[in-house]
Scaffold this motif. Structure first.
Motif, PDB file in Angstrom:
ATOM      1  N   GLN A 193       0.745  -1.242   0.017  1.00  0.00           N
ATOM      2  CA  GLN A 193      -0.132   0.133  -0.211  1.00  0.00           C
ATOM      3  C   GLN A 193       1.006   1.266   0.126  1.00  0.00           C
ATOM      4  O   GLN A 193       1.944   1.096   0.570  1.00  0.00           O
ATOM      5  CB  GLN A 193      -0.900  -0.106   1.440  1.00  0.00           C
ATOM      6  N   GLY A 194       0.351   2.513  -0.444  1.00  0.00           N
ATOM      7  CA  GLY A 194       1.188   3.620  -0.640  1.00  0.00           C
ATOM      8  C   GLY A 194       1.003   4.605   0.488  1.00  0.00           C
ATOM      9  O   GLY A 194      -0.027   4.209   1.366  1.00  0.00           O
ATOM     10  N   ASN A 195       1.909   5.433   0.508  1.00  0.00           N
ATOM     11  CA  ASN A 195       1.588   6.499   1.628  1.00  0.00           C
ATOM     12  C   ASN A 195       2.485   7.456   1.051  1.00  0.00           C
ATOM     13  O   ASN A 195       2.741   7.841   0.028  1.00  0.00           O
ATOM     14  CB  ASN A 195       2.404   6.047   2.903  1.00  0.00           C
ATOM     15  N   GLY A 196       2.712   8.659   1.851  1.00  0.00           N
ATOM     16  CA  GLY A 196       3.529   9.841   1.439  1.00  0.00           C
ATOM     17  C   GLY A 196       4.991   9.555   1.225  1.00  0.00           C
ATOM     18  O   GLY A 196       5.538  10.438   0.324  1.00  0.00           O
ATOM     19  N   LEU A 197       5.614   8.368   1.486  1.00  0.00           N
ATOM     20  CA  LEU A 197       6.929   8.238   1.003  1.00  0.00           C
ATOM     21  C   LEU A 197       6.993   7.488  -0.154  1.00  0.00           C
ATOM     22  O   LEU A 197       8.205   7.685  -0.982  1.00  0.00           O
ATOM     23  CB  LEU A 197       7.547   7.402   2.365  1.00  0.00           C
ATOM     24  N   TYR A 202       2.049  -3.402  -6.895  1.00  0.00           N
ATOM     25  CA  TYR A 202       2.214  -4.856  -6.744  1.00  0.00           C
ATOM     26  C   TYR A 202       3.487  -5.202  -7.917  1.00  0.00           C
ATOM     27  O   TYR A 202       3.533  -4.523  -8.824  1.00  0.00           O
ATOM     28  CB  TYR A 202       1.068  -5.783  -6.893  1.00  0.00           C
ATOM     29  N   GLN A 203       3.824  -6.242  -8.060  1.00  0.00           N
ATOM     30  CA  GLN A 203       5.039  -6.821  -8.746  1.00  0.00           C
ATOM     31  C   GLN A 203       4.804  -8.444  -8.872  1.00  0.00           C
ATOM     32  O   GLN A 203       4.776  -8.861  -7.684  1.00  0.00           O
ATOM     33  CB  GLN A 203       6.134  -6.471  -8.194  1.00  0.00           C
ATOM     34  N   LEU A 228       6.730 -10.327 -14.691  1.00  0.00           N
ATOM     35  CA  LEU A 228       5.767 -10.591 -15.358  1.00  0.00           C
ATOM     36  C   LEU A 228       4.548  -9.398 -15.751  1.00  0.00           C
ATOM     37  O   LEU A 228       3.967  -9.188 -16.724  1.00  0.00           O
ATOM     38  CB  LEU A 228       5.148 -11.723 -14.851  1.00  0.00           C
ATOM     39  N   ALA A 229       4.564  -8.714 -14.489  1.00  0.00           N
ATOM     40  CA  ALA A 229       3.267  -7.997 -14.260  1.00  0.00           C
ATOM     41  C   ALA A 229       3.694  -7.011 -13.150  1.00  0.00           C
ATOM     42  O   ALA A 229       4.417  -7.428 -12.128  1.00  0.00           O
ATOM     43  CB  ALA A 229       2.063  -8.359 -14.442  1.00  0.00           C
ATOM     44  N   GLY A 230       2.917  -5.784 -13.060  1.00  0.00           N
ATOM     45  CA  GLY A 230       3.141  -4.948 -12.079  1.00  0.00           C
ATOM     46  C   GLY A 230       2.254  -3.564 -12.028  1.00  0.00           C
ATOM     47  O   GLY A 230       1.780  -3.457 -13.255  1.00  0.00           O
ATOM     48  N   HIS A 231       2.526  -2.638 -11.209  1.00  0.00           N
ATOM     49  CA  HIS A 231       2.019  -1.358 -11.167  1.00  0.00           C
ATOM     50  C   HIS A 231       2.815  -0.564 -10.052  1.00  0.00           C
ATOM     51  O   HIS A 231       2.803  -0.958  -8.920  1.00  0.00           O
ATOM     52  CB  HIS A 231       0.525  -1.806 -10.758  1.00  0.00           C
TER      53      HIS A 231
END
Length: 247
Positions: A193-197, A202-203, A228-231
């Motif tokens: 999960q993201g935050n301010g840093l 995912y990967q 193979l995939a990610g975001h």
């Protein structure tokens, strides 16, 4: 007896931290590997290309039949589009252990805890410090008379410096294909999960390896890996060579 010995060779050749199986009591496995990879960018984000070289030395010591001690030292060199020459990246040290929880004839359930910390010579942001906990299930079986195995290792990586925790999943499967030759396939996934840093994402990576067992003491691996995939994470492709020594 032949199948048992072949299976032991197969499990020894699985990368450190990648399986539920333990080392035999009194057995020391040392792995030296070198990986060369490159990245042209990231999935769904702007990122500069780079080339990377990594060197790892890992050890697994079977302290007793139900506990294996794990250590690892990793170094890195980076070359980006703005660098005139290769520069040193973070160096890491890991220490941990793998504990057998339950075992039957074909199945094993174990747990593993590893502490990961950057060196003091090249200090990096606290996000590089991590506690990695896994619960792992493995099974051994035969494929057309050849010993084989699979292992599932879901886990949680707790990262310092205000960085978000990561969920990891490693899937490993391998089999002998001849008296001295074996193949191993692996899948590596992480979700964050993201935050301010840092952004969330995912990967998913895949790696295939061909291993030659020169004898009871030595093995040589050649492997190829790719994303193979990610975001919001890097895409990467590369090769690795590894040498095992059993004592």
């Amino acid at each position: 007896m032949r199948c048992v010995l072949c299976l032991v060779w197969l499990l020894w050749a699985a990368p450190v931290h990648a399986g539920a199986f333990l080392q035999r009591e009194g057995m020391l496995l040392t792995i030296h590997d070198v990986a060369v990879s490159q990245s042209r960018g990231a999935y769904g984000a702007q990122a500069s290309p780079y080339k990377k070289m990594e060197g790892d030395t890992s050890m697994e010591l079977g302290v007793i039949s139900w506990f294996t001690l794990l250590t690892r030292v990793q170094s890195m060199q980076l070359l980006t589009s703005t660098d005139a020459q290769w520069r040193a990246g973070p160096r890491m040290a890991e220490l941990g252990g793998r504990l057998r929880l339950w075992q039957s004839r074909d199945y094993i359930l174990s747990t593993q805890l590893v502490l990961r910390q950057p060196d003091v010579i090249s200090p990096q942001p606290g996000a590089l410090y991590a506690r990695d906990w896994r619960i792992m299930l493995g099974r051994s079986f035969d494929i057309y008379g050849w010993p084989a195995f699979w292992s599932l290792a879901p886990g949680l990586r707790q990262r310092g410096g205000g960085a978000r925790d990561e969920i990891h999943l490693e899937i490993t499967a391998g089999s002998f294909i001849a008296d001295r030759w074996q193949v191993i396939g692996q899948g590596f996934s992480l979700w964050r999960q993201g935050n301010g840093l840092e952004p969330g994402g995912y990967q998913h990576k895949l790696q295939g390896s061909l291993i030659f067992n020169a004898g009871r003491a030595w093995s040589l691996e050649a492997g190829y890996f790719f994303t193979l995939a990610g975001h919001q994470m890097r895409e990467e492709v590369g090769w690795k060579l590894a040498l095992w020594r059993r004592m």
